[in-house]
Design a protein around this motif. Structure first.
Motif, PDB file in Angstrom:
ATOM      1  N   GLY A   3       0.600  -1.089  -0.171  1.00 50.02           N
ATOM      2  CA  GLY A   3      -0.213   0.223   0.009  1.00 50.02           C
ATOM      3  C   GLY A   3       0.856   1.328   0.206  1.00 50.02           C
ATOM      4  O   GLY A   3       2.248   0.951   0.198  1.00 50.02           O
ATOM      5  N   LYS A   4       0.473   2.335   0.592  1.00 49.40           N
ATOM      6  CA  LYS A   4       0.749   4.035  -0.109  1.00 49.40           C
ATOM      7  C   LYS A   4       1.205   4.147   1.421  1.00 49.40           C
ATOM      8  O   LYS A   4       0.402   3.548   2.607  1.00 49.40           O
ATOM      9  CB  LYS A   4       0.077   4.819  -0.021  1.00 49.40           C
ATOM     10  N   LEU A   5       2.184   4.405   1.766  1.00 48.41           N
ATOM     11  CA  LEU A   5       2.896   4.964   2.551  1.00 48.41           C
ATOM     12  C   LEU A   5       2.356   6.343   3.389  1.00 48.41           C
ATOM     13  O   LEU A   5       2.517   7.171   2.295  1.00 48.41           O
ATOM     14  CB  LEU A   5       4.111   4.763   3.012  1.00 48.41           C
ATOM     15  N   HIS A   6       1.551   7.041   4.620  1.00 43.51           N
ATOM     16  CA  HIS A   6       1.980   7.860   5.206  1.00 43.51           C
ATOM     17  C   HIS A   6       2.233   8.795   6.299  1.00 43.51           C
ATOM     18  O   HIS A   6       2.617   7.009   7.140  1.00 43.51           O
ATOM     19  CB  HIS A   6      -0.042   8.603   4.770  1.00 43.51           C
ATOM     20  N   ARG A   7       2.353   9.826   6.755  1.00 43.49           N
ATOM     21  CA  ARG A   7       2.699   9.761   8.346  1.00 43.49           C
ATOM     22  C   ARG A   7       1.504  10.123   8.938  1.00 43.49           C
ATOM     23  O   ARG A   7       0.653  10.076   8.755  1.00 43.49           O
ATOM     24  CB  ARG A   7       3.722  11.593   8.314  1.00 43.49           C
ATOM     25  N   ARG A   8       1.758   9.568   9.966  1.00 48.07           N
ATOM     26  CA  ARG A   8       1.035   9.846  11.362  1.00 48.07           C
ATOM     27  C   ARG A   8       1.163  10.846  12.057  1.00 48.07           C
ATOM     28  O   ARG A   8       1.407  11.357  11.814  1.00 48.07           O
ATOM     29  CB  ARG A   8       1.568   8.949  12.802  1.00 48.07           C
ATOM     30  N   GLU A   9      -0.493  10.820  12.074  1.00 49.30           N
ATOM     31  CA  GLU A   9      -1.324  12.580  12.047  1.00 49.30           C
ATOM     32  C   GLU A   9      -0.444  12.747  13.376  1.00 49.30           C
ATOM     33  O   GLU A   9      -0.848  14.073  13.813  1.00 49.30           O
ATOM     34  CB  GLU A   9      -2.686  12.216  11.743  1.00 49.30           C
ATOM     35  N   ASP A  10      -0.538  11.678  14.282  1.00 51.49           N
ATOM     36  CA  ASP A  10      -0.070  12.247  15.961  1.00 51.49           C
ATOM     37  C   ASP A  10       1.714  12.527  15.595  1.00 51.49           C
ATOM     38  O   ASP A  10       1.996  12.620  16.785  1.00 51.49           O
ATOM     39  CB  ASP A  10      -0.488  10.989  16.566  1.00 51.49           C
ATOM     40  N   VAL A  11       2.124  12.439  14.826  1.00 49.09           N
ATOM     41  CA  VAL A  11       3.529  12.350  14.805  1.00 49.09           C
ATOM     42  C   VAL A  11       3.854  13.840  14.090  1.00 49.09           C
ATOM     43  O   VAL A  11       3.144  15.132  13.170  1.00 49.09           O
ATOM     44  CB  VAL A  11       4.818  11.856  13.737  1.00 49.09           C
ATOM     45  N   PHE A  12       4.511  15.214  15.807  1.00 47.30           N
ATOM     46  CA  PHE A  12       4.890  16.366  14.823  1.00 47.30           C
ATOM     47  C   PHE A  12       6.189  16.582  14.460  1.00 47.30           C
ATOM     48  O   PHE A  12       6.640  16.067  15.180  1.00 47.30           O
ATOM     49  CB  PHE A  12       4.808  17.798  15.921  1.00 47.30           C
ATOM     50  N   GLY A  13       6.368  17.514  12.890  1.00 50.88           N
ATOM     51  CA  GLY A  13       8.166  17.804  12.339  1.00 50.88           C
ATOM     52  C   GLY A  13       8.460  19.074  12.895  1.00 50.88           C
ATOM     53  O   GLY A  13       7.102  20.317  12.692  1.00 50.88           O
ATOM     54  N   ALA A  14       9.378  18.831  13.311  1.00 53.87           N
ATOM     55  CA  ALA A  14      10.200  20.953  13.064  1.00 53.87           C
ATOM     56  C   ALA A  14      11.714  20.743  13.368  1.00 53.87           C
ATOM     57  O   ALA A  14      11.870  20.200  13.365  1.00 53.87           O
ATOM     58  CB  ALA A  14      10.293  21.515  14.571  1.00 53.87           C
ATOM     59  N   ASP A  15      11.648  21.885  11.899  1.00 53.89           N
ATOM     60  CA  ASP A  15      13.143  22.428  11.873  1.00 53.89           C
ATOM     61  C   ASP A  15      14.070  22.989  13.451  1.00 53.89           C
ATOM     62  O   ASP A  15      13.552  23.495  13.637  1.00 53.89           O
ATOM     63  CB  ASP A  15      13.462  22.862  10.600  1.00 53.89           C
ATOM     64  N   VAL A  16      15.206  21.964  13.055  1.00 53.80           N
ATOM     65  CA  VAL A  16      16.093  23.009  13.608  1.00 53.80           C
ATOM     66  C   VAL A  16      17.793  22.811  13.324  1.00 53.80           C
ATOM     67  O   VAL A  16      18.166  21.536  13.294  1.00 53.80           O
ATOM     68  CB  VAL A  16      15.616  21.860  15.179  1.00 53.80           C
ATOM     69  N   GLU A  17      18.074  24.177  13.113  1.00 61.19           N
ATOM     70  CA  GLU A  17      18.978  23.935  12.278  1.00 61.19           C
ATOM     71  C   GLU A  17      19.406  22.950  10.826  1.00 61.19           C
ATOM     72  O   GLU A  17      18.355  22.802  10.227  1.00 61.19           O
ATOM     73  CB  GLU A  17      20.840  23.828  13.043  1.00 61.19           C
ATOM     74  N   ASP A  18      20.138  22.050  10.801  1.00 59.02           N
ATOM     75  CA  ASP A  18      20.050  20.539   9.693  1.00 59.02           C
ATOM     76  C   ASP A  18      19.847  19.680  10.610  1.00 59.02           C
ATOM     77  O   ASP A  18      19.857  18.910   9.179  1.00 59.02           O
ATOM     78  CB  ASP A  18      21.558  20.598   9.339  1.00 59.02           C
TER      79      ASP A  18
END
Length: 88
Positions: A3-18
């Motif tokens: 099937g297709k892969l997708h991020r879980r909705e309860d996982v949050f991301g933020a850029d911190v430098e690199d």
């Protein structure tokens, strides 16, 4: 057929430098991603199958298709093990 892969909705991301930091709200665990892994995470914002993911990365990075397929497979397995993605 996978099937297709997708991020879980309860996982949050933020850029911190690199680095991209992910927080799994369910487990309370943080995960850090290097720039290539962060790019994969970005692509997974939309449902994508593994073959399409490899196609995009081969177009964007200087990597052979075989090496990319191997690395993506390993990384996707890691994301599954950490409950950061779902298959739909």
């Amino acid at each position: 057929m996978a099937g297709k892969l997708h991020r879980r909705e309860d996982v949050f991301g933020a850029d911190v430098e690199d680095t991209m930091l992910l927080l799994n709200a369910e487990t309370g665990r943080y995960h850090s991603l290097n720039p290539v892994a962060a790019r994969i995470w970005e692509i997974l914002a939309e449902p994508t199958d593994e073959a399409a993911l490899v196609d995009r990365l081969v177009d964007e990075f200087d990597v052979s298709r075989d090496e990319c397929r191997k690395e993506v497979s390993s990384f996707i397995s890691n994301l599954r093990d950490r409950s950061l993605i779902v298959e739909i």
